[in-house]
Design an enzyme around this catalytic site. Structure first.
Site, PDB file in Angstrom:
ATOM      1  N   LYS A 173       0.851  -1.191   0.000  1.00 32.09           N
ATOM      2  CA  LYS A 173       0.000   0.000   0.000  1.00 32.09           C
ATOM      3  C   LYS A 173       0.884   1.237   0.000  1.00 32.09           C
ATOM      4  CE  LYS A 173      -2.063   2.772   2.983  1.00 32.09           C
ATOM      5  NZ  LYS A 173      -2.122   3.951   2.120  1.00 32.09           N
ATOM      6  N   CYS A 284      13.405  11.623   6.221  1.00 32.35           N
ATOM      7  CA  CYS A 284      13.679  11.190   7.611  1.00 32.35           C
ATOM      8  C   CYS A 284      15.130  11.498   7.939  1.00 32.35           C
ATOM      9  CB  CYS A 284      13.475   9.701   7.805  1.00 32.35           C
ATOM     10  SG  CYS A 284      12.200   8.992   6.825  1.00 32.35           S
ATOM     11  N   GLU A 386       9.480  16.257  14.981  1.00 31.86           N
ATOM     12  CA  GLU A 386       9.847  16.159  13.563  1.00 31.86           C
ATOM     13  C   GLU A 386       8.906  17.059  12.756  1.00 31.86           C
ATOM     14  OE1 GLU A 386       9.038  12.510  11.253  1.00 31.86           O
ATOM     15  OE2 GLU A 386      11.113  12.676  10.585  1.00 31.86           O
TER      16      GLU A 386
HETATM   17  P1  ADP Z   1       3.163  10.119   6.243  1.00 30.09           P
HETATM   18  O1  ADP Z   1       2.845  11.428   6.903  1.00 30.09           O
HETATM   19  O2  ADP Z   1       4.577   9.979   5.834  1.00 30.09           O
HETATM   20  O3  ADP Z   1       2.182   9.709   5.189  1.00 30.09           O
HETATM   21  P2  ADP Z   1       1.958   8.156   7.943  1.00 30.09           P
HETATM   22  O4  ADP Z   1       2.563   7.431   9.076  1.00 30.09           O
HETATM   23  O5  ADP Z   1       0.717   8.924   8.168  1.00 30.09           O
HETATM   24  O6  ADP Z   1       3.128   9.065   7.408  1.00 30.09           O
HETATM   25  O7  ADP Z   1       1.659   7.182   6.731  1.00 30.09           O
HETATM   26  C1  ADP Z   1       2.607   6.288   6.173  1.00 30.09           C
HETATM   27  C2  ADP Z   1       1.863   5.172   5.460  1.00 30.09           C
HETATM   28  O8  ADP Z   1       1.090   4.431   6.396  1.00 30.09           O
HETATM   29  C3  ADP Z   1       0.852   5.670   4.421  1.00 30.09           C
HETATM   30  O9  ADP Z   1       0.846   4.742   3.355  1.00 30.09           O
HETATM   31  C4  ADP Z   1      -0.448   5.639   5.188  1.00 30.09           C
HETATM   32  O10 ADP Z   1      -1.565   5.531   4.348  1.00 30.09           O
HETATM   33  C5  ADP Z   1      -0.269   4.400   6.042  1.00 30.09           C
HETATM   34  N1  ADP Z   1      -1.055   4.401   7.293  1.00 30.09           N
HETATM   35  C6  ADP Z   1      -1.387   5.456   8.051  1.00 30.09           C
HETATM   36  N2  ADP Z   1      -2.082   5.076   9.143  1.00 30.09           N
HETATM   37  C7  ADP Z   1      -2.189   3.731   9.086  1.00 30.09           C
HETATM   38  C8  ADP Z   1      -2.779   2.714   9.926  1.00 30.09           C
HETATM   39  N3  ADP Z   1      -3.390   3.036  11.057  1.00 30.09           N
HETATM   40  N4  ADP Z   1      -2.688   1.430   9.541  1.00 30.09           N
HETATM   41  C9  ADP Z   1      -2.026   1.104   8.403  1.00 30.09           C
HETATM   42  N5  ADP Z   1      -1.459   1.995   7.577  1.00 30.09           N
HETATM   43  C10 ADP Z   1      -1.527   3.289   7.892  1.00 30.09           C
END
Ligand code: ADP
Length: 485
Positions: A173, A284, A386
């Site tokens: 994903k 990062c 961050e």
């Molecule tokens: P960023 O701000 O770099 O997008 P996130 O941690 O919000 O960082 O998201 C990183 C990835 O994880 C994205 O692909 C996002 O859709 C996915 N993601 C965010 N929340 C969840 C969750 N609760 N479970 C699984 N995947 C998630």
């Protein structure tokens, strides 16, 4: 703009799903592509297919898997310009920075193709006569790959390639805002002859598709890169299910660059500016704190501002641009709000700190100026959290011990840099910095694919390293065999 598909076993365009638009962050009038918002059932189907495909793929000879990886590398090489352009249109970074991701992906493909043909087991001497003991490495099964948007090509690549090379199958994903370059990567694998179902691409929300990739019982391991908050959520979800699967979490950073009294000032300024504002600070590995000796403050600051003024901000497609837009509206709002936080905490805004507006190039994109705060103290939020944008906090110190304490004072522990000509100082810094990667007289950004990577503390759960030979360890398990004869 045409509707793009996903890969659930094979390429499919799910017409009965809602499609959402991907827009260029440098010019939001431009729609790059449309991708389907898949549902939980679609992710489930992809996982089932990956599970079925594992039976055959895991038995494929490493030499055959390597043959496909070499071919993917050749295909990407032949499409390098076009892929770099797509990446820039979608994420905003400059074309040379996008090309860097393309080249790194090619290098990763060839590196793991070579590595996997070498074999990964050991022969161990037994205490008994007529006995051979050996270890072999076996793939885990179905791997969930969940990735962010900031390195939308090479970061997923450094997870997917070793996973597939070692005989696992993958459900990936990508971040919602960067599916186009993800699609191009997966397409290259299938164009090279990867069997159906080995690499699946599912686009959609974190709450449905992401959640399924974390909680589905047929997932054998999860590798995630993203925010600390999401990392904690995923860890908690897996914990609650009480399943003993590997969960690799690579999270944020609050990386410091220390200029020592014995260091080259111009070099420190150059490395800091490149690492703080290159990639628009959306890495990062970016430098977000610059630590300078108190008695050198004025000299260094003058040079820092002079160098920062030379940064050319603009559309990443334009030649000569050093810094593109922020990748999304969400990022844009977040960075501007952190600039307000910095001001309200009493840090001195000495450069930038504004959105860029007033011309055709800037009016439709998420552009901000490179920003420098001086007089930052370790207790301020802009020194601890961050920000993930082009915002640099300048801090002063008196002794190297104090500098190292400041380096280690945040929740994170990813990368730390020092600029020094003194080998003893460098050695002390290497030993005492609580991070996964140390850079001496080098920028904090820039990682080589054959080198293990990963942080400590809040920067990751240290579940093996990524990249390098070490990545093989995460994606395989060891079996010990005793043979008597
Ligand atoms: P960023 O701000 O770099 O997008 P996130 O941690 O919000 O960082 O998201 C990183 C990835 O994880 C994205 O692909 C996002 O859709 C996915 N993601 C965010 N929340 C969840 C969750 N609760 N479970 C699984 N995947 C998630």
């Amino acid at each position: 703009m045409s509707e793009r598909g996903v890969f659930i076993g094979r390429h499919v365009v799910p017409r009965d799903r809602e499609f959402y638009e991907i827009r260029n962050p440098a010019d939001t009038r431009q729609v790059i592509a449309k991708f389907p918002r898949l549902r939980r059932d679609d992710a489930r189907e992809a996982i089932n297919i990956a599970k079925d495909s594992f039976i055959k793929w895991s038995k494929t000879l490493p030499v055959e898997r390597a043959r496909i990886l070499y071919k993917v590398a050749d295909i990407i090489e032949s499409r390098a310009d076009e892929m770099a352009k797509t990446l820039t249109l979608e994420e905003g970074k400059t074309v040379p920075d996008s090309m860097f991701e393309v080249v790194r992906t090619i290098n990763l493909l060839r590196f793991y193709a070579g590595l996997i043909t070498r074999g990964q087991g050991k022969v161990i001497q037994s205490q008994d006569k007529n006995t051979i003991i050996m270890t072999t490495r076996e793939p885990l099964g179905v791997i969930s790959v969940i990735t962010p948007w900031n390195f939308p090509l090479s970061l997923p690549a450094w997870k997917i390639i070793p996973a597939i090379a070692t005989g696992n199958t993958v459900v990936w994903k990508p971040a919602s805002i960067t599916p186009t370059i993800a699609y191009e990567l997966v397409k290259a694998f299938y164009d090279a002859g990867l069997p159906e179902g080995v690499l699946n691409l599912v686009t959609g929300s974190a709450s449905e598709v992401g959640d399924e990739l974390v909680t589905n019982k047929d997932i054998d391991a999860i590798t995630f890169t993203g925010s600390l908050q999401t990392g904690k959520e995923i860890n908690e979800k897996v914990g609650r299910l009480n399943r003993f699967i590997r969960v690799q979490l690579e999270l944020g950073g609050k990386n410091a660059m220390v200029l020592s009294r014995n260091g080259d000032v111009n070099l420190a300024v150059e490395l800091t500016v490149r690492s703080a504002f290159g990639l628009t600070g959306q890495a990062c590995t970016a430098t977000s704190r610059f630590l300078i000796p108190e008695d050198m403050h004025d000299e260094v600051l003058g040079k820092l501002v002079e160098r920062t003024k030379k940064i050319v901000v603009g559309n990443g497609l334009r030649n000569g641009v050093d810094m593109g837009p922020l990748a999304s509206k969400e990022q844009y709002d977040k960075i501007l709000s952190y600039i307000e936080i910095g001001k309200s905490e009493g840090a001195k805004l000495i450069y930038g700190g504004q959105p860029i507006r007033g011309s055709e190039e800037f009016d439709h994109g998420y552009f901000v100026t490179p920003t420098i705060f001086d007089g930052v103290t370790p207790d301020m939020r802009i020194a601890k959290e961050e920000i993930f944008g082009p915002v640099l906090a300048v801090m002063t110190y008196r002794t190297l011990d104090e500098a190292i304490d400041i380096v280690n004072s945040t929740e994170y522990g990813l990368i730390a840099g020092i600029v020094t000509r003194d080998i003893s100082e460098a050695a002390k810094f290497i030993e005492d910095a609580k991070v996964g990667v140390v850079k001496v007289n080098k920028p904090t950004i820039g990682l080589e694919p054959w080198v293990p990577y990963g942080g400590v503390k809040g920067s990751g759960n240290d579940m093996y390293k990524e990249m390098g030979e070490e990545a093989i360890e995460f994606f395989t398990r060891i079996k010990a065999t005793y043979i008597g004869y």
